[in-house]
Design a protein around this motif. Sequence first.
Motif, PDB file in Angstrom:
ATOM      1  N   ALA A 210       0.836  -1.204   0.000  1.00  0.00           N
ATOM      2  CA  ALA A 210       0.000   0.000   0.000  1.00  0.00           C
ATOM      3  C   ALA A 210       0.875   1.260   0.000  1.00  0.00           C
ATOM      4  CB  ALA A 210      -0.933   0.003   1.207  1.00  0.00           C
ATOM      5  N   ALA A 211       1.965   1.218   0.801  1.00  0.00           N
ATOM      6  CA  ALA A 211       2.885   2.368   0.859  1.00  0.00           C
ATOM      7  C   ALA A 211       3.545   2.597  -0.492  1.00  0.00           C
ATOM      8  CB  ALA A 211       3.944   2.142   1.934  1.00  0.00           C
ATOM      9  N   LYS A 212       3.980   1.477  -1.147  1.00  0.00           N
ATOM     10  CA  LYS A 212       4.625   1.604  -2.455  1.00  0.00           C
ATOM     11  C   LYS A 212       3.651   2.127  -3.500  1.00  0.00           C
ATOM     12  CE  LYS A 212       8.671  -1.177  -2.135  1.00  0.00           C
ATOM     13  NZ  LYS A 212       9.593  -0.087  -1.944  1.00  0.00           N
ATOM     14  N   ALA A 213       2.381   1.687  -3.406  1.00  0.00           N
ATOM     15  CA  ALA A 213       1.361   2.159  -4.342  1.00  0.00           C
ATOM     16  C   ALA A 213       1.169   3.670  -4.206  1.00  0.00           C
ATOM     17  CB  ALA A 213       0.044   1.439  -4.093  1.00  0.00           C
ATOM     18  N   ILE A 214       1.188   4.155  -2.961  1.00  0.00           N
ATOM     19  CA  ILE A 214       1.047   5.604  -2.727  1.00  0.00           C
ATOM     20  C   ILE A 214       2.260   6.348  -3.292  1.00  0.00           C
ATOM     21  CG2 ILE A 214       0.909   7.406  -0.961  1.00  0.00           C
ATOM     22  CD1 ILE A 214      -0.634   5.369   0.773  1.00  0.00           C
ATOM     23  N   GLU A 215       3.468   5.783  -3.087  1.00  0.00           N
ATOM     24  CA  GLU A 215       4.679   6.420  -3.611  1.00  0.00           C
ATOM     25  C   GLU A 215       4.643   6.504  -5.140  1.00  0.00           C
ATOM     26  OE1 GLU A 215       7.778   4.058  -1.943  1.00  0.00           O
ATOM     27  OE2 GLU A 215       7.725   5.088   0.004  1.00  0.00           O
ATOM     28  N   GLN A 216       4.078   5.454  -5.766  1.00  0.00           N
ATOM     29  CA  GLN A 216       3.931   5.485  -7.228  1.00  0.00           C
ATOM     30  C   GLN A 216       2.972   6.585  -7.665  1.00  0.00           C
ATOM     31  OE1 GLN A 216       2.767   1.483  -8.160  1.00  0.00           O
ATOM     32  NE2 GLN A 216       4.881   0.733  -8.308  1.00  0.00           N
ATOM     33  N   ARG A 217       1.925   6.807  -6.870  1.00  0.00           N
ATOM     34  CA  ARG A 217       0.991   7.891  -7.173  1.00  0.00           C
ATOM     35  C   ARG A 217       1.702   9.246  -7.089  1.00  0.00           C
ATOM     36  NH1 ARG A 217      -4.106   7.153  -3.401  1.00  0.00           N
ATOM     37  NH2 ARG A 217      -4.612   9.203  -4.275  1.00  0.00           N
ATOM     38  N   VAL A 218       2.621   9.379  -6.128  1.00  0.00           N
ATOM     39  CA  VAL A 218       3.409  10.614  -6.004  1.00  0.00           C
ATOM     40  C   VAL A 218       4.235  10.834  -7.268  1.00  0.00           C
ATOM     41  CG1 VAL A 218       5.295  11.760  -4.762  1.00  0.00           C
ATOM     42  CG2 VAL A 218       3.511  10.555  -3.481  1.00  0.00           C
ATOM     43  N   GLU A 219       4.880   9.735  -7.738  1.00  0.00           N
ATOM     44  CA  GLU A 219       5.721   9.835  -8.941  1.00  0.00           C
ATOM     45  C   GLU A 219       4.900  10.188 -10.178  1.00  0.00           C
ATOM     46  OE1 GLU A 219       7.731   6.113  -9.193  1.00  0.00           O
ATOM     47  OE2 GLU A 219       8.873   6.450  -7.340  1.00  0.00           O
ATOM     48  N   GLN A 220       3.615   9.765 -10.170  1.00  0.00           N
ATOM     49  CA  GLN A 220       2.753  10.017 -11.327  1.00  0.00           C
ATOM     50  C   GLN A 220       2.137  11.416 -11.322  1.00  0.00           C
ATOM     51  OE1 GLN A 220       0.040   6.740 -11.028  1.00  0.00           O
ATOM     52  NE2 GLN A 220       1.516   5.243 -11.803  1.00  0.00           N
ATOM     53  N   LEU A 221       2.248  12.119 -10.173  1.00  0.00           N
ATOM     54  CA  LEU A 221       1.716  13.486 -10.116  1.00  0.00           C
ATOM     55  C   LEU A 221       2.451  14.361 -11.130  1.00  0.00           C
ATOM     56  CD1 LEU A 221       1.409  14.267  -6.285  1.00  0.00           C
ATOM     57  CD2 LEU A 221      -0.473  13.962  -7.895  1.00  0.00           C
ATOM     58  N   GLU A 222       1.728  15.228 -11.811  1.00  0.00           N
ATOM     59  CA  GLU A 222       2.353  16.154 -12.753  1.00  0.00           C
ATOM     60  C   GLU A 222       2.976  17.311 -11.979  1.00  0.00           C
ATOM     61  OE1 GLU A 222       1.254  18.933 -16.611  1.00  0.00           O
ATOM     62  OE2 GLU A 222      -0.178  17.412 -15.949  1.00  0.00           O
ATOM     63  N   ALA A 223       4.304  17.350 -11.984  1.00  0.00           N
ATOM     64  CA  ALA A 223       5.016  18.379 -11.211  1.00  0.00           C
ATOM     65  C   ALA A 223       4.747  19.767 -11.792  1.00  0.00           C
ATOM     66  CB  ALA A 223       6.509  18.089 -11.219  1.00  0.00           C
ATOM     67  N   VAL A 224       4.468  20.709 -10.919  1.00  0.00           N
ATOM     68  CA  VAL A 224       4.248  22.097 -11.329  1.00  0.00           C
ATOM     69  C   VAL A 224       5.255  22.970 -10.585  1.00  0.00           C
ATOM     70  CG1 VAL A 224       2.621  24.020 -11.452  1.00  0.00           C
ATOM     71  CG2 VAL A 224       1.782  21.657 -11.666  1.00  0.00           C
ATOM     72  N   GLU A 225       6.165  23.575 -11.346  1.00  0.00           N
ATOM     73  CA  GLU A 225       7.181  24.435 -10.739  1.00  0.00           C
ATOM     74  C   GLU A 225       6.559  25.737 -10.258  1.00  0.00           C
ATOM     75  OE1 GLU A 225      10.393  23.690 -10.256  1.00  0.00           O
ATOM     76  OE2 GLU A 225      10.102  21.697 -11.138  1.00  0.00           O
ATOM     77  N   ALA A 226       7.143  26.310  -9.206  1.00  0.00           N
ATOM     78  CA  ALA A 226       6.696  27.629  -8.748  1.00  0.00           C
ATOM     79  C   ALA A 226       7.140  28.674  -9.765  1.00  0.00           C
ATOM     80  CB  ALA A 226       7.295  27.941  -7.384  1.00  0.00           C
ATOM     81  N   PRO A 227       6.324  29.694 -10.043  1.00  0.00           N
ATOM     82  CA  PRO A 227       6.735  30.739 -10.994  1.00  0.00           C
ATOM     83  C   PRO A 227       7.921  31.521 -10.455  1.00  0.00           C
ATOM     84  CG  PRO A 227       4.714  31.377  -9.854  1.00  0.00           C
ATOM     85  CD  PRO A 227       4.996  29.961  -9.458  1.00  0.00           C
ATOM     86  N   LYS A 228       8.745  31.988 -11.369  1.00  0.00           N
ATOM     87  CA  LYS A 228       9.906  32.781 -10.954  1.00  0.00           C
ATOM     88  C   LYS A 228       9.438  34.157 -10.504  1.00  0.00           C
ATOM     89  CE  LYS A 228      13.040  30.405 -14.104  1.00  0.00           C
ATOM     90  NZ  LYS A 228      13.855  30.517 -15.334  1.00  0.00           N
ATOM     91  N   ASP A 229       9.867  34.547  -9.333  1.00  0.00           N
ATOM     92  CA  ASP A 229       9.461  35.840  -8.789  1.00  0.00           C
ATOM     93  C   ASP A 229      10.627  36.811  -8.907  1.00  0.00           C
ATOM     94  OD1 ASP A 229       7.856  37.696  -7.625  1.00  0.00           O
ATOM     95  OD2 ASP A 229       8.084  36.972  -5.577  1.00  0.00           O
ATOM     96  N   GLU A 230      10.428  37.905  -9.639  1.00  0.00           N
ATOM     97  CA  GLU A 230      11.499  38.885  -9.848  1.00  0.00           C
ATOM     98  C   GLU A 230      11.568  39.833  -8.653  1.00  0.00           C
ATOM     99  OE1 GLU A 230      13.457  38.442 -12.153  1.00  0.00           O
ATOM    100  OE2 GLU A 230      12.414  37.312 -13.691  1.00  0.00           O
ATOM    101  N   GLN A 231      12.525  39.580  -7.768  1.00  0.00           N
ATOM    102  CA  GLN A 231      12.671  40.390  -6.560  1.00  0.00           C
ATOM    103  C   GLN A 231      13.519  41.636  -6.843  1.00  0.00           C
ATOM    104  OE1 GLN A 231      11.175  39.735  -3.672  1.00  0.00           O
ATOM    105  NE2 GLN A 231      10.319  37.772  -4.295  1.00  0.00           N
ATOM    106  N   ILE A 232      13.240  42.706  -6.092  1.00  0.00           N
ATOM    107  CA  ILE A 232      14.095  43.899  -6.168  1.00  0.00           C
ATOM    108  C   ILE A 232      15.405  43.580  -5.451  1.00  0.00           C
ATOM    109  CG2 ILE A 232      14.394  46.256  -5.307  1.00  0.00           C
ATOM    110  CD1 ILE A 232      11.445  46.729  -5.819  1.00  0.00           C
ATOM    111  N   ILE A 233      16.524  43.833  -6.132  1.00  0.00           N
ATOM    112  CA  ILE A 233      17.848  43.595  -5.549  1.00  0.00           C
ATOM    113  C   ILE A 233      18.306  44.895  -4.892  1.00  0.00           C
ATOM    114  CG2 ILE A 233      20.240  42.988  -6.051  1.00  0.00           C
ATOM    115  CD1 ILE A 233      19.161  41.432  -8.502  1.00  0.00           C
TER     116      ILE A 233
END
Length: 485
Positions: A254-277
């Motif tokens: 059951a744990a391995k099945a859940i881990e496989q579901r994690v691997e199958q999730l479509e990764a979404v990167e955080a948008p790049k935030d342009e900070q003031i330097i």
Amino acid sequence: MEKVCFELENIELNYLDKTILEIERLAVHQFDRIGIVGKNGAGKSTLLKLLAGIVLPSSGIVKRHVDLAYFDQLTTPEESEIDYDLKGKLAIPETELGNFSGGEQTRLKLAQVFSNYHEARLIDEPTTHLDADGTQFFIEELMYYYGALVLVSHDRYVLDQLVTKIWEVEEGTVTEYIGNYTDYVSQKELEKRQQQEQHEKYVKEKTRLMKAAEEKMQKAEKVTKGDKRVTKVKGNRMFETKSKGTSQKSMQRAAKAIEQRVEQLEAVEAPKDEQIIRFHQSNALQLHNKFPIMGESLTLKAGDKTLLREANFQFPLGKTIAITGKNGSGKTTLLHHILKHGEGITISPKAVIGTYQQMDYQFSKEETVFEFVKNRSDYDESKIRAVLHAMNFTGNDLKKDVRNLSGGEATRLVLCQLFLGRYNVLVLDEPTNFLDIFCIEALERFLHGYEGTVLLVSHDRTFIDRVADCVYGIENRKISLKVVM
């Protein structure tokens, strides 16, 4: 139905094994007004040249169904007939082409484009050498143009006034947005918010599943160890051991099945935030004069022409001061006079001035891009890398020999070095001229994070609106405070 002026189908354009453009299909219609944006080197001008037939694709078809006029700021104008009224409106001098300044050449080429009607106009960076009046003339001339307009420009004001579609060129692909430049920015911000929401949703679901998998594995370990609270055992011990093993394996599966579901999730990167330097001033560089640069009874001439007469001004400490005026009014001449501590100018003795001027920067010493800045800065490596990255120096760009940089790259490098250098006053003459919109916006963030005093000249009204604390105008041989932001 609107006539199709240009069609691009299954286009691939390669250069030295690198794909510059890859377009499945694009079309320009009869009354389209398209602005092309993207980083320097992304392929904006190449796309325009594809439409014009100046560049041929490696594969695919470009169809042209109309006659066109093409404007390129880099080409030298040729002798041709131009409309008499346009010649007057654009103040084109009666002299040989060899005597024309950059601005005069631009105005001449624009007059040639506007002198005859064409069903399509393809225009590349027309306002680089134009003052505010010249830019306004350009806008008015195209405002009611009855044809297809495709425009490459880093001037956001011009794009807002003239275009109704944006083509964004990024990593070889072209994405179309409806609206002018401001509309495009709003849509990009919406995309960024949606990406952030999707990223947060992805992280939340991933965390939930990982926690569930961990709980299953912990339960499996407990089964293995057995329940130490049980003192009396009934029944068949062999059956009990087998039961425990089956239960343990079930939980592990059951744990391995859940881990496989994690691997199958479509990764979404955080948008790049342009900070003031932030560019903090060291104690040694801090100025205490309320007005580090002042002019008193200043008369300034260029040959026989008087540019300023008995002018007085006080430029305030820690502010970004913009100087505006028509071409030839004396803006750049005033900057040069200040830099050489000319007559009538008083400058704080502790002022350390860094300058950016309109010129071709040539580097004679062998240094990498990173070394060039590091050797002239007291900031740490991470700050230097962040500033260079903001100006589009990434990856192997940092290892480039400065002697081999293009004109645009050299401009960006000099600007980075000025903000990271050991200065408390910066003097910038038309710093946006050869920057793309994204680097102009990075420069705006630099200025917002800079603690020193900045004196600048620019014809980019959007840039001035965004960065200037106060605006001085040169008019009728006087300089006066126009606007305090």
